[in-house]
Design a protein around this motif. Sequence first.
Motif, short mmCIF file in Angstrom:
data_model
loop_
_atom_site.label_atom_id
_atom_site.label_comp_id
_atom_site.label_asym_id
_atom_site.label_seq_id
_atom_site.Cartn_x
_atom_site.Cartn_y
_atom_site.Cartn_z
N GLY A 202 -0.78 4.98 -1.09
CA GLY A 202 -2.15 5.05 -0.77
C GLY A 202 -3.19 4.51 -2.13
O GLY A 202 -4.37 4.45 -1.50
N ASP A 203 -2.83 4.51 -3.14
CA ASP A 203 -3.81 4.14 -4.08
C ASP A 203 -4.15 2.76 -4.04
O ASP A 203 -3.25 1.79 -4.59
N LEU A 204 -5.08 2.18 -3.47
CA LEU A 204 -5.41 0.92 -3.31
C LEU A 204 -5.69 0.16 -4.66
O LEU A 204 -5.29 -1.07 -4.46
N ILE B 121 0.92 -1.19 0.00
CA ILE B 121 -0.07 0.11 -0.22
C ILE B 121 1.16 1.03 0.00
O ILE B 121 0.50 2.34 -0.76
N GLY B 122 1.88 1.21 0.76
CA GLY B 122 2.90 2.33 0.91
C GLY B 122 3.61 2.60 -0.62
O GLY B 122 3.70 3.67 -0.99
N ASP B 123 4.03 1.50 -1.07
CA ASP B 123 4.66 1.44 -2.45
C ASP B 123 3.67 2.32 -3.45
O ASP B 123 4.26 2.86 -4.28
N THR C 136 -3.17 -4.26 -7.73
CA THR C 136 -2.62 -5.09 -8.79
C THR C 136 -1.29 -5.58 -8.42
O THR C 136 -0.65 -6.81 -8.85
N ALA C 137 -0.42 -4.86 -7.73
CA ALA C 137 0.79 -5.06 -7.44
C ALA C 137 0.86 -6.20 -6.30
O ALA C 137 1.79 -7.15 -6.31
N GLY C 138 -0.10 -6.32 -5.65
CA GLY C 138 -0.27 -7.34 -4.69
C GLY C 138 -0.96 -8.67 -4.71
O GLY C 138 -1.62 -9.30 -3.87
N ALA C 139 -1.53 -8.67 -6.07
CA ALA C 139 -2.50 -9.67 -6.47
C ALA C 139 -1.96 -11.28 -5.94
O ALA C 139 -2.59 -11.89 -5.60
N GLU C 140 -0.55 -11.35 -6.47
CA GLU C 140 0.11 -12.69 -6.07
C GLU C 140 -0.13 -13.12 -4.51
O GLU C 140 -0.18 -14.00 -4.05
#
Length: 174
Positions: A63-65, A58-60, A70-74
């Motif tokens: 704050g854009d959830l 979320i920090g990377d 998308t980045a944390g889908a895996e």
Amino acid sequence: MTTGESTKRYETPNHPYQEERIAEESELLGRYGLKNKEELWRAQSELRNYRREARRLIGDAQGDLAAAETAGAEFVESLQRVGILDETDDLSAVLSLDVTDVLERRLQTVAYRQGLANTTEQARQFIVHGHVTVDGARVTRPGYQVEVHEEDAVSFDETSPLADELHPERAEGQ
């Protein structure tokens, strides 16, 4: 570090003597049939790592959830695979997880909830003594994290005396 040395996989509490925390830990030890507090601390550290990863994602994304999703889908997919998150949960749900969510996925707890044993302690004994299989493979670690697709495949080993429905140690109705 030399070969063969293990690393500690948990953190101990910062303040060793807090009555409220000790009472809460003792209650969890009893409810989940844990051998010692180290097992609980290992689960707490695992949860801490999940939360840390969610906060990092979320920090990377600043704050854009949606971007964080998308980045944390895996990462979310892996937590859903082991059953810590539901299929409908997203990355923000990781921050509201509790240590019980991690403890519920232990083989010991799953075997007890499925009625293979009368108590969590008995489930632990059956697992350690090699009476329980997951997907046909004998597992002797009570802390084994059961994935969602393996849940229905938890059963007694066919060569175990406990596989007999009439065995006196079998749970009632199982």
